[in-house]
Design a protein around this motif. Structure first.
Motif, mmCIF file in Angstrom:
data_model
loop_
_atom_site.group_PDB
_atom_site.id
_atom_site.type_symbol
_atom_site.label_atom_id
_atom_site.label_comp_id
_atom_site.label_asym_id
_atom_site.label_seq_id
_atom_site.Cartn_x
_atom_site.Cartn_y
_atom_site.Cartn_z
ATOM 1 N N SER A 573 0.865 -1.187 0.000
ATOM 2 C CA SER A 573 0.000 0.000 0.000
ATOM 3 C C SER A 573 0.895 1.227 0.000
ATOM 4 N N ARG A 574 0.391 2.302 -0.596
ATOM 5 C CA ARG A 574 1.199 3.513 -0.718
ATOM 6 C C ARG A 574 0.332 4.731 -0.390
ATOM 7 N N GLU A 575 0.873 5.636 0.448
ATOM 8 C CA GLU A 575 0.201 6.898 0.777
ATOM 9 C C GLU A 575 0.858 8.024 -0.011
ATOM 10 N N VAL A 576 0.041 8.899 -0.628
ATOM 11 C CA VAL A 576 0.564 10.000 -1.423
ATOM 12 C C VAL A 576 -0.144 11.295 -1.048
ATOM 13 N N LYS A 577 0.362 12.393 -1.580
ATOM 14 C CA LYS A 577 -0.257 13.698 -1.353
ATOM 15 C C LYS A 577 -1.624 13.777 -2.030
ATOM 16 N N VAL A 578 -2.418 14.760 -1.614
ATOM 17 C CA VAL A 578 -3.701 15.010 -2.253
ATOM 18 C C VAL A 578 -3.463 15.506 -3.679
ATOM 19 N N GLY A 579 -4.304 15.094 -4.596
ATOM 20 C CA GLY A 579 -4.151 15.402 -6.013
ATOM 21 C C GLY A 579 -4.049 14.096 -6.774
ATOM 22 N N PHE A 580 -4.966 13.881 -7.706
ATOM 23 C CA PHE A 580 -5.017 12.561 -8.336
ATOM 24 C C PHE A 580 -3.777 12.260 -9.160
ATOM 25 N N LYS A 581 -3.056 13.298 -9.578
ATOM 26 C CA LYS A 581 -1.808 13.059 -10.306
ATOM 27 C C LYS A 581 -0.827 12.288 -9.435
ATOM 28 N N HIS A 582 -0.876 12.499 -8.125
ATOM 29 C CA HIS A 582 0.008 11.774 -7.216
ATOM 30 C C HIS A 582 -0.469 10.330 -7.039
ATOM 31 N N GLY A 675 -5.810 15.245 22.717
ATOM 32 C CA GLY A 675 -6.647 14.909 23.851
ATOM 33 C C GLY A 675 -5.882 13.921 24.727
ATOM 34 N N PRO A 676 -6.514 12.803 25.082
ATOM 35 C CA PRO A 676 -5.814 11.819 25.927
ATOM 36 C C PRO A 676 -4.991 10.801 25.133
ATOM 37 N N TYR A 677 -5.002 10.917 23.789
ATOM 38 C CA TYR A 677 -4.414 9.866 22.964
ATOM 39 C C TYR A 677 -2.978 10.215 22.566
ATOM 40 N N PRO A 678 -2.025 9.334 22.838
ATOM 41 C CA PRO A 678 -0.621 9.638 22.533
ATOM 42 C C PRO A 678 -0.364 9.680 21.032
ATOM 43 N N VAL A 679 0.486 10.618 20.630
ATOM 44 C CA VAL A 679 0.875 10.751 19.237
ATOM 45 C C VAL A 679 2.031 9.807 18.938
ATOM 46 N N VAL A 680 1.881 9.004 17.889
ATOM 47 C CA VAL A 680 2.939 8.076 17.475
ATOM 48 C C VAL A 680 3.956 8.803 16.610
ATOM 49 N N SER A 681 3.451 9.602 15.658
ATOM 50 C CA SER A 681 4.338 10.382 14.792
ATOM 51 C C SER A 681 3.513 11.459 14.106
ATOM 52 N N VAL A 682 4.214 12.396 13.475
ATOM 53 C CA VAL A 682 3.559 13.472 12.738
ATOM 54 C C VAL A 682 4.173 13.533 11.345
ATOM 55 N N SER A 683 3.320 13.564 10.324
ATOM 56 C CA SER A 683 3.777 13.641 8.937
ATOM 57 C C SER A 683 3.418 15.006 8.366
ATOM 58 N N HIS A 684 4.370 15.589 7.630
ATOM 59 C CA HIS A 684 4.127 16.844 6.936
ATOM 60 C C HIS A 684 4.197 16.643 5.422
ATOM 61 N N LEU A 685 3.845 15.450 4.975
ATOM 62 C CA LEU A 685 3.829 15.159 3.539
ATOM 63 C C LEU A 685 2.956 16.144 2.790
ATOM 64 N N ASN A 696 -5.298 4.983 13.899
ATOM 65 C CA ASN A 696 -6.092 6.196 14.119
ATOM 66 C C ASN A 696 -5.240 7.395 13.710
ATOM 67 N N TRP A 697 -5.884 8.430 13.211
ATOM 68 C CA TRP A 697 -5.124 9.600 12.762
ATOM 69 C C TRP A 697 -6.028 10.817 12.633
ATOM 70 N N ALA A 698 -5.385 11.974 12.547
ATOM 71 C CA ALA A 698 -6.095 13.245 12.342
ATOM 72 C C ALA A 698 -5.268 14.087 11.382
ATOM 73 N N LEU A 699 -5.945 14.786 10.485
ATOM 74 C CA LEU A 699 -5.251 15.532 9.433
ATOM 75 C C LEU A 699 -5.802 16.948 9.336
ATOM 76 N N LEU A 700 -4.887 17.920 9.269
ATOM 77 C CA LEU A 700 -5.223 19.310 8.959
ATOM 78 C C LEU A 700 -4.561 19.652 7.630
ATOM 79 N N ARG A 701 -5.357 20.144 6.694
ATOM 80 C CA ARG A 701 -4.779 20.461 5.384
ATOM 81 C C ARG A 701 -5.576 21.592 4.738
ATOM 82 N N PHE A 702 -4.857 22.612 4.266
ATOM 83 C CA PHE A 702 -5.503 23.686 3.518
ATOM 84 C C PHE A 702 -5.734 23.221 2.093
#
Length: 736
Positions: A573-582, A675-685, A696-702
């Motif tokens: 499996s592969r995770e990529v940036k937003v944008g279908f070209k990616h 909140g009460p949930y520990p962060v495993v890592s943060v990605s700035h991809l 589990n995850w949370a994403l902020l993106r403009f």
């Protein structure tokens, strides 16, 4: 006979001159001028604003005696004079007298340490001075609170009667109703300006404000131009003020510009803009010329381009305008008649061997938007460096740089050929989708094209499958019923109600967005099925039923259940940036069988290198026919393999303040918990993705296509997902 009415205005523009005061009153203030601010310096930004309203070769810069640094920053082509002798803004302005153009009939004096003034404010100042036939005009602003560094303006019956020095006792007639200040930019005729300054400096006065005092005292006509954006009132005299200025500049980068910004900007899915503002036929022609230039540079003219448009307002006129530009550049055009889906153009580029495919659309944006998507010869979206070249070249053009050929002449010459490609597109889909497997299953479905472009193509495919399909919202309506044509839960209420009231006869509800590259699904019970779940089902189906082995690619806002299913299959499996070209680029890298994104787009290996809602709908129907199961049954079967995760998303208008504050807070406060949930890592991809335990995850993106801050979460339970989303909302709004 040419009109002469505009000549005086043009002549008046040519007789403007400007003085930029860049000497500083001491070494510290001079040093401030050369400090970095954004991608330039304080004095460079001040000059840039000034020369948007006064020609650079009619601008004089006053520098300190012996200065070299300001000259180096601003360039050798300007006229410089040194301030010698008396200090102060009055003597500094007076020093420029002999260097100004002799034909100048108006002089604008501005400060080098106020780089946040907008060119619109200076233009307003100049215009008001001319219209009021004033002797002196200066900038003012009304502040909620007084600022000690600025002189106060006193009025009576609307006219300026006094300017009171900062820190002085209130003058006669001054009230506490507001705090109007003198911002510090002046316009006057040069003869008047220097005559009065001569007298004032000789008498020992050293400030330009004294010029205003004298003009008021002499009963001359004094006018003002008020600026309303108080961020402009920002002189820089300390590191803290410099940092504040940097924040304001960053905020402005994301500020929607109404009547002045008509430039072309590509996002993740092409160029989109509001009709009548950024989206104009002139910009369509400029962008088409830029792409035509690229085609010519690459030696691809003989391959031609294919041009189509959707059902939006101005789409028909825009595709004709684009075709005329390509024809004018000796590039053959295949012009698609009527309205067409975006995936048809994606298909058409490689099918015809065209250099580019162009479609006029802004996809699922609200009705007041339109835009253009560009596809390369293989049907893929161009990457950022390519679209940057298109937009930069287009934005640098004038109307005179565009070459066109009238459509009738182009058609007569054969350089524009009208051709319908609906049948080849449908035939290509039906070579991949198992039409025969669906026949005889007696499936009945409801389709909502959302007033878009899928009815003909999808209707034909479903007819060939012998599926009984009922279409709603199929008529041509460029207002899209008053909503954005996006196939999400909030906008598919009519489709959902039709399924629920159908007495169980409908196996499926399907929707496509305005240009038919996205899909929305409603199951047989009337439950909206997220694209996350749909991708999960299709990946299972392709891998296990159709036997198409391979991995899966998703963007970072799409469910991690796909990763779990891929791991179950022993696939990558592969995770990529937003944008279908990616997405398509990632599919090619790992040989994936499926690629998709949670916003409704997907494709499979062997089909086009872009999203296709029409193909996706046909594939879903095939899946139901071949498995003999309904969507609800398939979901439970796949959940038994992957387990459950629950996704939520929200969006808020991305205010300029938010664009500055959110990234800064993320940098300043490294996250250890949500909140009460520990962060495993943060990605700035792409944006900021906070990874928690158990996928589990949370994403902020403009957003790259709309002025929106998007928030996505995925969690073990609906309650936890809601909790994570509320935490994101609180984080975003805190301190903004």
């Amino acid at each position: 006979m040419p009109s002469t009415q505009a000549a005086p205005a043009r002549q008046q523009l040519s007789r403007r001159a400007a003085v930029l005061l860049a000497a500083g009153h001491d070494a510290a203030s001079h040093d401030v001028l050369t400090q970095p601010l954004g991608d330039s310096t304080v004095v460079q930004r001040a000059l840039e604003t000034l020369t948007q309203v006064v020609d650079r070769d009619r601008t004089v810069v006053v520098v300190a005696q012996g200065d070299t640094r300001v000259r180096e920053l601003l360039g050798p082509d300007l006229t410089y004079v040194e301030q010698t002798g008396a200090e102060g803004t009055g003597p500094a302005a007076l020093a420029a007298r002999g260097a100004l153009p002799g034909d100048a009939d108006v002089v604008l004096v501005a400060y080098g340490d106020t780089p946040l003034l907008r060119s619109e404010s200076l233009l307003g100042l100049l215009t008001r001075h001319a219209l009021k036939d004033a002797d002196l005009t200066f900038l003012t602003a009304v502040l909620a609170e007084p600022r000690p560094a600025y002189d106060r303006v006193v009025r009576s019956d609307g006219r300026v009667t006094a300017i009171v020095s900062a820190g002085s006792e209130p003058a006669a007639g001054e009230t506490e109703d507001g705090h109007e200040i003198n911002v510090g930019a002046y316009v006057a005729a040069p003869a008047f300006l220097f005559e009065v300054l001569d007298e004032l400096v000789a008498a020992g006065a050293d400030r330009l404000t004294d010029l205003a005092h004298r003009t008021i005292a002499d009963g001359r006509r004094v006018e003002t131009y008020q600026i309303y954006d108080t961020d402009e009132v920002h002189g820089i005299n300390s590191p803290a003020e410099l940092q504040d200025a940097a924040d304001i500049l960053l905020k402005r980068l994301f500020m929607p510009k109404k009547n002045t910004d008509t430039t072309i900007h590509f996002g993740t899915g092409g160029w989109r803009a509001v009709i009548g503002e950024g989206y104009t036929l002139a910009n369509v022609r400029r962008l088409s010329q830029a792409i035509a230039n690229e085609t010519t540079r690459q030696g691809l003219e003989s391959r031609g381009v294919v041009v189509g448009g959707d059902r939006r307002f101005l789409s028909e006129e825009s595709k004709i305008a684009a075709a005329e530009v390509f024809a004018g550049n000796n590039i053959p055009v295949t012009l698609l008649p009527d309205d067409v889906p975006t995936p048809l153009v994606t298909f058409a580029a490689p099918y015809l061997g065209a250099a580019y495919g162009i479609i006029v659309t802004s996809s699922h944006n609200p009705p007041e938007w339109n835009g253009i998507k560009v596809f390369r010869a293989d049907g893929s979206l161009p990457l950022d460096d390519e679209t940057d070249r298109y937009q930069d070249e287009a934005n640098a053009m004038s109307v005179d740089d565009v070459i066109t050929l009238d459509l009738d002449l182009a058609r007569a010459a054969g350089v524009v050929v009208d051709r319908t490609l609906t049948d080849p597109y449908i035939d290509a889909i039906e070579k991949i989708v198992d039409v025969e497997a669906v026949r005889g299953t007696d499936l009945q479905v409801v389709v909502d094209p959302m007033y878009g472009t899928s009815q003909l193509t999808l209707g034909t495919i479903l007819g060939d499958m012998r599926v009984r399909a009922e279409f709603i919202h199929a008529q041509h309506n460029p207002l899209f019923g008053g909503i954005a044509p996006a196939p999400d839960l909030q906008r598919l209420s009519a489709l959902i109600e039709m399924i629920r009231s159908g007495g169980g006869r409908y196996a499926l509800g399907m929707a496509t967005d305005g240009d038919s590259d996205r899909i929305g699904i409603v199951d047989e019970t009337g439950e909206y099925i997220t694209t996350n779940d749909l991708l999960l089902l299709l990946y299972w189906y392709l891998h296990e039923v159709r036997g198409e082995k391979g991995g899966v690619v998703r963007n970072l806002a799409t469910t991690h259940l796909l990763d779990r299913l891929a791991a179950h299959f022993g696939e990558e499996s592969r995770e990529v940036k937003v944008g279908f070209k990616h997405v398509t680029a990632g599919m090619e890298e790992i040989g994936a069988v499926l690629g998709g994104e949670s916003s409704g787009g997907l494709t499979i290996r062997g089909w086009i290198l872009g999203k296709d809602g029409i193909f996706a709908c046909a594939l879903v129907v095939e899946m139901l026919a071949r498995t003999g199961k309904r969507i609800s049954e398939l979901r439970e079967m796949v959940y038994a393999i992957t387990g459950r995760l629950y996704t939520l998303e929200a969006g808020v208008p991305s205010t300029p303040e938010m664009r500055v504050a959110v990234p800064r807070r993320l940098e300043a406060e490294p996250l250890t918990h949500v909140g009460p949930y520990p962060v495993v890592s943060v990605s700035h991809l792409d944006g900021t993705k906070i990874l928690l335990e158990n996928d589990n995850w949370a994403l902020l993106r403009f957003s790259g296509t709309e002025p929106v801050l998007r928030m996505f979460v995925e969690a073990d339970s609906p309650e936890k997902a809601e909790e994570l989303l509320e935490w994101l909302k609180g984080f975003v709004t805190a301190g903004v």
